[in-house]
Scaffold this active site. Sequence first.
Site, PDB file in Angstrom:
ATOM      1  N   ASP A 107       6.865  -5.094   9.298  1.00 22.96           N
ATOM      2  CA  ASP A 107       6.408  -4.577   8.011  1.00 22.96           C
ATOM      3  C   ASP A 107       7.117  -3.252   7.693  1.00 22.96           C
ATOM      4  O   ASP A 107       8.343  -3.209   7.634  1.00 22.96           O
ATOM      5  CB  ASP A 107       4.880  -4.444   8.050  1.00 22.96           C
ATOM      6  CG  ASP A 107       4.247  -4.174   6.704  1.00 22.96           C
ATOM      7  OD1 ASP A 107       3.979  -5.134   5.981  1.00 22.96           O
ATOM      8  OD2 ASP A 107       4.014  -2.988   6.393  1.00 22.96           O
ATOM      9  N   ARG A 108       6.388  -2.153   7.490  1.00 19.52           N
ATOM     10  CA  ARG A 108       7.044  -0.876   7.184  1.00 19.52           C
ATOM     11  C   ARG A 108       7.997  -0.472   8.303  1.00 19.52           C
ATOM     12  O   ARG A 108       9.083   0.058   8.050  1.00 19.52           O
ATOM     13  CB  ARG A 108       6.010   0.240   6.988  1.00 19.52           C
ATOM     14  CG  ARG A 108       4.903  -0.054   6.016  1.00 19.52           C
ATOM     15  CD  ARG A 108       5.407  -0.451   4.651  1.00 19.52           C
ATOM     16  NE  ARG A 108       6.133   0.632   3.994  1.00 19.52           N
ATOM     17  CZ  ARG A 108       6.824   0.479   2.847  1.00 19.52           C
ATOM     18  NH1 ARG A 108       6.899  -0.703   2.268  1.00 19.52           N
ATOM     19  NH2 ARG A 108       7.437   1.501   2.297  1.00 19.52           N
ATOM     20  N   HIS A 152      -0.176  -3.616  -4.216  1.00 21.24           N
ATOM     21  CA  HIS A 152      -0.179  -2.292  -3.585  1.00 21.24           C
ATOM     22  C   HIS A 152       1.185  -1.636  -3.662  1.00 21.24           C
ATOM     23  O   HIS A 152       1.295  -0.405  -3.698  1.00 21.24           O
ATOM     24  CB  HIS A 152      -0.626  -2.404  -2.125  1.00 21.24           C
ATOM     25  CG  HIS A 152       0.248  -3.267  -1.268  1.00 21.24           C
ATOM     26  ND1 HIS A 152       0.463  -4.610  -1.525  1.00 21.24           N
ATOM     27  CD2 HIS A 152       0.975  -2.981  -0.153  1.00 21.24           C
ATOM     28  CE1 HIS A 152       1.280  -5.104  -0.612  1.00 21.24           C
ATOM     29  NE2 HIS A 152       1.609  -4.151   0.217  1.00 21.24           N
ATOM     30  N   TYR A 212       5.569   4.443   0.767  1.00 16.54           N
ATOM     31  CA  TYR A 212       5.740   3.331  -0.183  1.00 16.54           C
ATOM     32  C   TYR A 212       6.484   3.793  -1.442  1.00 16.54           C
ATOM     33  O   TYR A 212       7.304   3.051  -1.998  1.00 16.54           O
ATOM     34  CB  TYR A 212       4.379   2.748  -0.568  1.00 16.54           C
ATOM     35  CG  TYR A 212       3.904   1.678   0.380  1.00 16.54           C
ATOM     36  CD1 TYR A 212       4.119   0.331   0.115  1.00 16.54           C
ATOM     37  CD2 TYR A 212       3.241   2.014   1.552  1.00 16.54           C
ATOM     38  CE1 TYR A 212       3.681  -0.653   0.986  1.00 16.54           C
ATOM     39  CE2 TYR A 212       2.802   1.030   2.433  1.00 16.54           C
ATOM     40  CZ  TYR A 212       3.029  -0.303   2.142  1.00 16.54           C
ATOM     41  OH  TYR A 212       2.600  -1.274   3.005  1.00 16.54           O
ATOM     42  N   HIS A 272       0.441 -12.602   8.970  1.00 18.38           N
ATOM     43  CA  HIS A 272       1.365 -11.470   8.867  1.00 18.38           C
ATOM     44  C   HIS A 272       1.390 -10.626  10.135  1.00 18.38           C
ATOM     45  O   HIS A 272       2.436 -10.107  10.519  1.00 18.38           O
ATOM     46  CB  HIS A 272       0.934 -10.606   7.674  1.00 18.38           C
ATOM     47  CG  HIS A 272       1.737  -9.361   7.476  1.00 18.38           C
ATOM     48  ND1 HIS A 272       3.073  -9.384   7.134  1.00 18.38           N
ATOM     49  CD2 HIS A 272       1.382  -8.055   7.549  1.00 18.38           C
ATOM     50  CE1 HIS A 272       3.520  -8.137   7.005  1.00 18.38           C
ATOM     51  NE2 HIS A 272       2.508  -7.313   7.258  1.00 18.38           N
TER      52      HIS A 272
END
Length: 292
Positions: A107-108, A152, A212, A272
């Site tokens: 992910d990030r 988001h 983000y 995920h």
Amino acid sequence: MTPAIPGFDYRRIPVATGVSLNVAVGGTGSPVVLLHGFPQTHLMWRHVATDLAADHTVICPDLRGYGASDKPTEAGPETYAKRTMGADIVAMARALGHERFALAGHDRGALVAIRTAMDHPSVVSHLGTLDVLPTLDMWDVMHGAGAAVGFHLYLMAQPPGLPEQLITASADAFFGHFLDLWAKDPTAIPPDVRTAYLAACRAAVPSIVADYRASAGIDIEHDRADRTAGNQLQMPVTVLQQNWGAALGFDAAAIWRAWAPDLRHVTVNHGHFMAEEAPVETTKEIRALLIR
């Protein structure tokens, strides 16, 4: 008591002026750095890390702005640019005595890992990513009603102020929404770990939003510059990914091949949070990557 990865030592490692990372280190052997995703901390790697530590030095930091690592105030887009966060990881590894290492991220953390590998090809020997597209492509494929799943991304792309206020007002509900929505197996994140994740996120709203926000601006610029220059990932790359293309209408493997000539792309059927939901499969793929 905050959960920890069993058998790992914890250290604070300075990586930039005013920024130190909380880092869990275990095992011996060639180094492997594992970067966590959202809305998690380094704890997401607890199963994979302990397995890999049998024959590797495994390094699991909390990213800048997350977990128990420092959370510098967003002074501009560079503060949480993936280029900056990647430089943190290189500095951390060097502080631990490693000039070259394998790198995997979720992910990030995968976005940080990709930028680290692009910017430091002589440092990153192997790259693994879990359930992302490169930043530029991620924004390119988000369109129409299907993009609602990424609401988001658009919320936290807004200028400073409103997103921080909205999220802080209901932080546990906001971050817990993703833990619930994205997990096919909710038992994979036990109550004590979930509590730790929510507490860490609740204490880091401004820095998470800044991370983000950077991905909607400066990170795109860096990716676009690489694409224009024809730069690619020079190391072996393994990508584990849900079948997003079925919902959003794109060929994920084809997108990745444009960046990574030496690519193994695997479509997975679990949720995920694959390092927690399917740690055996995830570890197997990372181990296979390390011997390519």
